[in-house]
Design a protein around this motif. Structure first.
Motif, PDB file in Angstrom:
ATOM      1  N   THR A 284       0.834  -1.209   0.000  1.00 34.06           N
ATOM      2  CA  THR A 284       0.000   0.000   0.000  1.00 34.06           C
ATOM      3  C   THR A 284       0.864   1.252   0.000  1.00 34.06           C
ATOM      4  OG1 THR A 284      -1.694  -1.207   1.222  1.00 34.06           O
ATOM      5  CG2 THR A 284      -1.849   1.179   1.223  1.00 34.06           C
TER       6      THR A 284
ATOM      7  N   PRO B 235      -5.139   0.303 -10.234  1.00 36.14           N
ATOM      8  CA  PRO B 235      -5.960   0.343  -9.013  1.00 36.14           C
ATOM      9  C   PRO B 235      -5.098   0.062  -7.773  1.00 36.14           C
ATOM     10  CG  PRO B 235      -6.252  -1.747 -10.129  1.00 36.14           C
ATOM     11  CD  PRO B 235      -5.364  -0.915 -11.019  1.00 36.14           C
TER      12      PRO B 235
ATOM     13  N   ASP C 293      -5.931  -4.597  -3.373  1.00 31.60           N
ATOM     14  CA  ASP C 293      -7.126  -4.989  -2.610  1.00 31.60           C
ATOM     15  C   ASP C 293      -6.721  -5.754  -1.354  1.00 31.60           C
ATOM     16  OD1 ASP C 293      -9.085  -3.922  -4.337  1.00 31.60           O
ATOM     17  OD2 ASP C 293      -8.756  -5.594  -5.715  1.00 31.60           O
TER      18      ASP C 293
ATOM     19  N   PHE D 234      -7.840  -8.597   1.003  1.00 36.27           N
ATOM     20  CA  PHE D 234      -8.705  -9.746   1.273  1.00 36.27           C
ATOM     21  C   PHE D 234      -8.145 -10.412   2.522  1.00 36.27           C
ATOM     22  CE2 PHE D 234      -8.858  -9.316  -3.433  1.00 36.27           C
ATOM     23  CZ  PHE D 234     -10.187  -8.919  -3.529  1.00 36.27           C
TER      24      PHE D 234
ATOM     25  N   GLN E 105     -13.952 -14.421  -2.886  1.00 42.03           N
ATOM     26  CA  GLN E 105     -15.169 -13.614  -2.930  1.00 42.03           C
ATOM     27  C   GLN E 105     -16.329 -14.314  -3.635  1.00 42.03           C
ATOM     28  OE1 GLN E 105     -15.010 -10.595  -1.145  1.00 42.03           O
ATOM     29  NE2 GLN E 105     -13.082 -11.635  -0.668  1.00 42.03           N
TER      30      GLN E 105
END
Length: 322
Positions: free
Chosen positions: A47, A67, A70, A72, A281
């Motif tokens: 990040t 992007p 993510d 998870f 997911q």
């Protein structure tokens, strides 16, 4: 039934006072917690790198297309689950061996069988104790894992995530108990408990390490960090087209892996936790449809281990070897 409960209670009291068992379980807890912390630190690094890249790009007037990474949360459990799969099963072998070895080494077997025990009461008491102790240990480990994800990993968990963790804990309980019962049966069948331990370790080596390693080595996508097809920038559609020419090879590789109960445990475990991207997911119904056969094979292995422990732990077999 009364003698079974009495034997089980005695076994649980002995295990709760056994410092070696306490240390092994504490070691497992520390290892899985550290694995989650390392995964959380790795995500924070990604990040930070993304944020730094974004700021540099904006400063130079460029457009942002990539992007952010993510999060998870359950995928951070991969290393911890692999430790349970390998180190946990080894500890389970040691625990199962100890259930019989202590009776043989202390000379308490003959004393126990002077009591009016049912034919399978002795073995059933040990089996029930092993199941209870691993249920308690797995529940505690997954509670620690969940707390670590929430507090140290700063990872939000949904109700579905908690259900997936419970299902993963159930699979882990079955897997670890299975190994304890296999070791118990081998220690009961051999004249010297040490011989049973060696046989159990050989079985563990073949099932947990050798067969899965053969399958992993035969998978071409595992030979390069990040994956062969990803490094060649081949997308999924073209990857499937390439592999369609090797269906016989892939079927053989898959069958080799499926002879290992460790793989029958790992595949549904990784699917429910979303560690395998194809299940990440996805709905519980989708995960179940894709992995129920592995769960059933794991349950079949568990039933076989229970049967072997029951048949090996009878008075005739145990006292014949003394």
């Amino acid at each position: 039934m009364t003698s079974l409960i009495t034997l089980c209670g005695k076994e649980l009291r002995d295990l709760s006072r056994n410092r070696s068992v306490q240390l092994l379980i504490a070691f497992l807890a520390v290892v899985v917690v550290l694995s989650v912390l390392v995964a959380a630190a790795d995500f924070r690094t990604k990040t930070a790198d993304y944020t730094s890249y974004l700021q540099a790009l904006k400063a130079s007037g460029g457009a942002v297309n990539a992007p952010p990474p993510d999060l998870f949360p359950l995928q951070m459990l991969r290393a911890g689950m692999e430790y349970l799969e390998i180190v946990g099963s080894l500890f389970a072998v040691i625990l199962g061996y100890g259930l019989i070895a202590k009776e043989k080494n202390n000379g308490t077997l003959e004393l126990l069988f002077t009591r009016p025990l049912g034919r399978y009461s002795f073995a059933a008491g040990k089996i029930l104790a092993a199941l209870i102790i691993w249920t308690a240990v797995t529940t505690a480990l997954f509670a620690v894992i969940t707390a670590t994800l929430l507090i140290a990993g700063n990872a939000p968990l949904t109700g579905t995530d908690l259900i997936r963790l419970i299902i993963a804990a159930a699979h882990t309980t079955i897997y670890l108990t299975l190994w304890s019962l296999a070791a118990l049966a081998l220690a009961a069948l051999t004249r010297a408990p040490g011989t049973g331990l060696i046989l159990a370790l050989v079985l563990w080596l073949v099932v947990v390490l050798i067969i899965p390693q053969i399958g992993d080595t035969m998978d071409p996508d595992n030979q390069i960090p990040g994956g062969l097809f990803a490094s060649l920038q081949i997308d999924k559609a073209h990857e499937h087209a390439v592999m369609a020419n090797f269906t016989g090879y892939e079927t053989s590789r898959d069958l080799i892996e499926q002879t290992s109960l460790t793989k029958q445990y790992e595949r549904p475990l990784f699917a429910w936790l979303g560690i395998k991207n194809q299940y990440n997911q996805q709905s519980p119904a989708f995960v179940w449809a894709g992995t129920f056969n592995h769960t059933l094979w794991l349950l079949a292995g568990f039933a076989a281990a229970v049967t072997a422990a029951l048949l090996a732990g009878t008075r005739d077999k145990l006292l014949r070897k003394v």
